[in-house]
Design a protein around this motif. Structure first.
Motif, PDB file in Angstrom:
ATOM      1  N   MET A  39     -20.329 -30.936 -37.233  1.00  0.00           N
ATOM      2  CA  MET A  39     -19.406 -29.832 -36.981  1.00  0.00           C
ATOM      3  C   MET A  39     -17.970 -30.328 -36.877  1.00  0.00           C
ATOM      4  O   MET A  39     -17.037 -29.743 -37.454  1.00  0.00           O
ATOM      5  CB  MET A  39     -19.819 -29.098 -35.702  1.00  0.00           C
ATOM      6  N   LYS A  40     -17.770 -31.426 -36.163  1.00  0.00           N
ATOM      7  CA  LYS A  40     -16.411 -31.960 -35.993  1.00  0.00           C
ATOM      8  C   LYS A  40     -15.859 -32.485 -37.319  1.00  0.00           C
ATOM      9  O   LYS A  40     -14.651 -32.366 -37.586  1.00  0.00           O
ATOM     10  CB  LYS A  40     -16.406 -33.034 -34.907  1.00  0.00           C
ATOM     11  N   ALA A  41     -16.721 -33.054 -38.147  1.00  0.00           N
ATOM     12  CA  ALA A  41     -16.272 -33.516 -39.458  1.00  0.00           C
ATOM     13  C   ALA A  41     -15.804 -32.339 -40.310  1.00  0.00           C
ATOM     14  O   ALA A  41     -14.787 -32.434 -41.021  1.00  0.00           O
ATOM     15  CB  ALA A  41     -17.389 -34.277 -40.167  1.00  0.00           C
ATOM     16  N   ALA A  42     -16.537 -31.237 -40.250  1.00  0.00           N
ATOM     17  CA  ALA A  42     -16.141 -30.048 -41.008  1.00  0.00           C
ATOM     18  C   ALA A  42     -14.818 -29.495 -40.493  1.00  0.00           C
ATOM     19  O   ALA A  42     -13.939 -29.116 -41.276  1.00  0.00           O
ATOM     20  CB  ALA A  42     -17.245 -28.992 -40.923  1.00  0.00           C
ATOM     21  N   ILE A  43     -14.664 -29.442 -39.172  1.00  0.00           N
ATOM     22  CA  ILE A  43     -13.410 -28.938 -38.584  1.00  0.00           C
ATOM     23  C   ILE A  43     -12.243 -29.850 -38.967  1.00  0.00           C
ATOM     24  O   ILE A  43     -11.153 -29.384 -39.314  1.00  0.00           O
ATOM     25  CB  ILE A  43     -13.546 -28.830 -37.056  1.00  0.00           C
ATOM     26  N   ALA A  44     -12.470 -31.153 -38.915  1.00  0.00           N
ATOM     27  CA  ALA A  44     -11.407 -32.105 -39.246  1.00  0.00           C
ATOM     28  C   ALA A  44     -10.914 -31.934 -40.676  1.00  0.00           C
ATOM     29  O   ALA A  44      -9.750 -32.219 -40.988  1.00  0.00           O
ATOM     30  CB  ALA A  44     -11.900 -33.536 -39.026  1.00  0.00           C
ATOM     31  N   ALA A  45     -11.803 -31.470 -41.565  1.00  0.00           N
ATOM     32  CA  ALA A  45     -11.438 -31.278 -42.970  1.00  0.00           C
ATOM     33  C   ALA A  45     -10.851 -29.898 -43.245  1.00  0.00           C
ATOM     34  O   ALA A  45     -10.468 -29.618 -44.391  1.00  0.00           O
ATOM     35  CB  ALA A  45     -12.672 -31.499 -43.848  1.00  0.00           C
ATOM     36  N   ALA A  46     -10.762 -29.043 -42.234  1.00  0.00           N
ATOM     37  CA  ALA A  46     -10.282 -27.666 -42.424  1.00  0.00           C
ATOM     38  C   ALA A  46      -8.849 -27.653 -42.939  1.00  0.00           C
ATOM     39  O   ALA A  46      -7.999 -28.424 -42.475  1.00  0.00           O
ATOM     40  CB  ALA A  46     -10.381 -26.893 -41.119  1.00  0.00           C
ATOM     41  N   ARG A  47      -8.586 -26.731 -43.855  1.00  0.00           N
ATOM     42  CA  ARG A  47      -7.236 -26.555 -44.399  1.00  0.00           C
ATOM     43  C   ARG A  47      -6.693 -25.150 -44.170  1.00  0.00           C
ATOM     44  O   ARG A  47      -5.478 -24.943 -44.209  1.00  0.00           O
ATOM     45  CB  ARG A  47      -7.243 -26.856 -45.903  1.00  0.00           C
ATOM     46  N   ASP A  48      -7.573 -24.183 -43.932  1.00  0.00           N
ATOM     47  CA  ASP A  48      -7.113 -22.794 -43.804  1.00  0.00           C
ATOM     48  C   ASP A  48      -7.498 -22.164 -42.467  1.00  0.00           C
ATOM     49  O   ASP A  48      -6.655 -21.630 -41.761  1.00  0.00           O
ATOM     50  CB  ASP A  48      -7.688 -21.945 -44.938  1.00  0.00           C
ATOM     51  N   PHE A  71     -14.059 -31.110 -28.689  1.00  0.00           N
ATOM     52  CA  PHE A  71     -13.818 -29.975 -29.589  1.00  0.00           C
ATOM     53  C   PHE A  71     -12.411 -29.418 -29.366  1.00  0.00           C
ATOM     54  O   PHE A  71     -11.710 -29.071 -30.326  1.00  0.00           O
ATOM     55  CB  PHE A  71     -14.867 -28.892 -29.385  1.00  0.00           C
ATOM     56  N   ALA A  72     -11.998 -29.311 -28.100  1.00  0.00           N
ATOM     57  CA  ALA A  72     -10.672 -28.766 -27.806  1.00  0.00           C
ATOM     58  C   ALA A  72      -9.571 -29.612 -28.440  1.00  0.00           C
ATOM     59  O   ALA A  72      -8.629 -29.083 -29.058  1.00  0.00           O
ATOM     60  CB  ALA A  72     -10.461 -28.676 -26.299  1.00  0.00           C
ATOM     61  N   ARG A  73      -9.676 -30.929 -28.298  1.00  0.00           N
ATOM     62  CA  ARG A  73      -8.651 -31.804 -28.874  1.00  0.00           C
ATOM     63  C   ARG A  73      -8.584 -31.655 -30.394  1.00  0.00           C
ATOM     64  O   ARG A  73      -7.495 -31.625 -30.983  1.00  0.00           O
ATOM     65  CB  ARG A  73      -8.925 -33.263 -28.492  1.00  0.00           C
ATOM     66  N   LEU A  74      -9.740 -31.543 -31.021  1.00  0.00           N
ATOM     67  CA  LEU A  74      -9.771 -31.407 -32.475  1.00  0.00           C
ATOM     68  C   LEU A  74      -9.212 -30.050 -32.912  1.00  0.00           C
ATOM     69  O   LEU A  74      -8.430 -29.965 -33.874  1.00  0.00           O
ATOM     70  CB  LEU A  74     -11.202 -31.591 -32.982  1.00  0.00           C
ATOM     71  N   LEU A  75      -9.601 -28.995 -32.210  1.00  0.00           N
ATOM     72  CA  LEU A  75      -9.094 -27.664 -32.551  1.00  0.00           C
ATOM     73  C   LEU A  75      -7.592 -27.570 -32.335  1.00  0.00           C
ATOM     74  O   LEU A  75      -6.868 -26.936 -33.121  1.00  0.00           O
ATOM     75  CB  LEU A  75      -9.824 -26.600 -31.727  1.00  0.00           C
ATOM     76  N   ALA A 125      -2.186 -27.252 -34.701  1.00  0.00           N
ATOM     77  CA  ALA A 125      -0.846 -27.825 -34.875  1.00  0.00           C
ATOM     78  C   ALA A 125      -0.529 -28.067 -36.348  1.00  0.00           C
ATOM     79  O   ALA A 125       0.647 -28.070 -36.747  1.00  0.00           O
ATOM     80  CB  ALA A 125      -0.735 -29.135 -34.093  1.00  0.00           C
ATOM     81  N   GLU A 126      -1.572 -28.247 -37.166  1.00  0.00           N
ATOM     82  CA  GLU A 126      -1.377 -28.450 -38.599  1.00  0.00           C
ATOM     83  C   GLU A 126      -1.215 -27.134 -39.360  1.00  0.00           C
ATOM     84  O   GLU A 126      -1.025 -27.150 -40.579  1.00  0.00           O
ATOM     85  CB  GLU A 126      -2.556 -29.244 -39.177  1.00  0.00           C
ATOM     86  N   GLY A 127      -1.356 -26.017 -38.629  1.00  0.00           N
ATOM     87  CA  GLY A 127      -1.215 -24.713 -39.268  1.00  0.00           C
ATOM     88  C   GLY A 127      -2.513 -24.037 -39.620  1.00  0.00           C
ATOM     89  O   GLY A 127      -2.511 -22.940 -40.213  1.00  0.00           O
ATOM     90  N   VAL A 128      -3.647 -24.642 -39.268  1.00  0.00           N
ATOM     91  CA  VAL A 128      -4.951 -24.022 -39.501  1.00  0.00           C
ATOM     92  C   VAL A 128      -5.147 -22.891 -38.495  1.00  0.00           C
ATOM     93  O   VAL A 128      -4.860 -23.060 -37.297  1.00  0.00           O
ATOM     94  CB  VAL A 128      -6.078 -25.067 -39.374  1.00  0.00           C
ATOM     95  N   LYS A 129      -5.628 -21.739 -38.942  1.00  0.00           N
ATOM     96  CA  LYS A 129      -5.900 -20.615 -38.045  1.00  0.00           C
ATOM     97  C   LYS A 129      -7.235 -20.856 -37.350  1.00  0.00           C
ATOM     98  O   LYS A 129      -8.271 -21.000 -38.011  1.00  0.00           O
ATOM     99  CB  LYS A 129      -5.953 -19.300 -38.833  1.00  0.00           C
TER     100      LYS A 129
END
Length: 399
Positions: free
Chosen positions: A44-53, A71-75, A80-84
């Motif tokens: 799950m964290k790997a998928a979130i880390a790769a999120a672009r949108d 999870f909080a730190r990753l989200l 901060a990168e602009g991912v919703k």
């Protein structure tokens, strides 16, 4: 004890009802089986880390602790990168999580929303038991695994420990999740967005929720749901139909097993017509009553030829089925009244022999770690156990 008689009486209008699937079986999906918390959270964290949108997370339990902090730190980083980022959590399942945790997410620009807040007493009994993650509308997860400290260790590690069952009920749960790519991800996305709108969480963030999805694998799949507002469970209908048509085997893992009469008839009828029906169930749990309510049905099931196994080395929390080496399901629905009548649930149904092989392999490993229930020994169990079973069964409608 007589005063409790009738507590388990079920209003006729509130018996489990099968609903027709709201979504079609769609081809072209890749479905990956994930076992236990550490492997699932890593994926799950790997998928979130790769999120672009965008990232959409819906969970029953979001429990403050090391797992939730990761999870909080990753989200926060992705926001901060602009991912919703949107997080929908159940207000009762996450009742012990301090408000400060959610304020931390909100300060980072993450949308959060509590499902059926406790102040709405009319909806107090209807909980969001789903576990869904959707990333960029292209990758989705579902199963039985929450964002919780119960999943800091895997069940294999837990089985080697000599801790008491009370301690094992807190860590190292045996559970199952799936990672999915392909056209069926759109069904996950629609389910999340419908839940968000149902709770009046405010407008969904502007994002590309439904990108074009091409084939990613060879599995046909659909997401089935339970919706107490409609009074129907799609999973209930799908599972009982699959068991009713089974010709060879019905292998089930359920973390909570408090079956209604129709489920009992379907299981016993299958066993009597020669189907290999096997149930892997918890030998202990985080709450004693569902275990004993389920055990109150063992005698009838064993007499019909159903094979029952209990897990005692770690807490069994999975909700999976594999039938005739073809039909499989992984999700949040238990075989109990709470899932079938009261809760919002979500399960992935997969029609694919290759994925079913993975499920059967995992089921065999679970059998190796389980204790078979011997019919004669079961008949001779002590009076204390029988009393607990009777008491728990009176409350089956709430379990």
């Amino acid at each position: 004890m007589a005063a409790l008689a009738g507590c388990g009486t079920v209003p006729a209008a509130d018996e489990p009802r099968a609903g027709p699937p709201g979504s079609p079986l769609v081809p072209g999906n890749r479905v990956e089986l994930l076992v236990d918390g550490p492997a699932t959270h890593k994926a799950m964290k790997a998928a979130i880390a790769a999120a672009r949108d965008h990232v959409n997370l819906e969970t029953y339990i979001l429990e403050e602790g090391g797992v939730a902090d990761e999870f909080a730190r990753l989200l926060e980083k992705k926001a901060a990168e602009g991912v919703k980022v949107s997080v929908l959590y159940d207000a009762v399942g996450s009742l012990g999580t301090p408000r400060e945790y959610f304020e931390r997410l909100e300060k980072a620009g993450i949308q959060t929303c509590a499902f059926n807040p406790v102040r709405k007493m009319s909806k107090m009994n209807n909980r969001d038991h789903r576990k869904i993650l959707v990333v960029d509308g292209r990758v989705a997860f579902t199963g039985g695994i929450n964002v919780s400290e119960a999943y800091t260790r895997n069940s294999r590690t837990e089985r080697r420990r000599t801790d008491s069952e009370d301690k094992k009920a807190k860590e190292g749960w045996r559970d199952t999740q799936v990672r999915v790519e392909g056209p069926v991800v759109a069904q996950f996305q629609r389910t999340f967005l419908d839940s968000w709108l149902l709770q009046d969480c405010g407008a969904a963030a502007e994002a590309r929720y439904f990108p074009r999805l091409g084939p990613r694998g060879g599995s046909r799949a659909r997401l089935v749901k339970a919706d107490p507002q409609q009074g129907e469970s799609e999973m209930y209908g799908e599972l009982l139909s699959a068991i009713g048509k089974a010709k060879q085997r019905v292998w089930l893992n359920f973390g909570y097993f408090v079956p209604d009469p129709a489920t009992m008839r379907t299981l016993t009828d299958a066993a009597r017509r020669g189907v290999d029906v096997r149930l892997v169930l918890p030998g202990f749990s985080d709450f004693w009553a569902p275990v004993y309510a389920g055990r109150s049905r063992y005698r009838e099931l064993l007499a019909a030829g159903v094979h029952i196994y209990e897990w005692h080395d770690a807490l069994m929390h999975a909700k999976t089925a594999v039938i005739d080496s073809r039909w499989s399901s992984v999700g949040s629905t238990n075989l109990d009244w709470r899932s079938l009548v009261h809760n919002y649930e979500a399960d992935l149904v997969v029609d694919d022999a290759r994925f079913a092989q993975d499920m059967e392999k995992r089921f065999r490993l679970d059998l190796e770690a389980a204790t078979a229930i011997d019919p004669k020994t079961w008949r001779d169990r002590g009076a204390g156990s029988k009393v607990k079973e009777w008491v728990a069964r009176q409350w089956q409608y709430m379990l």
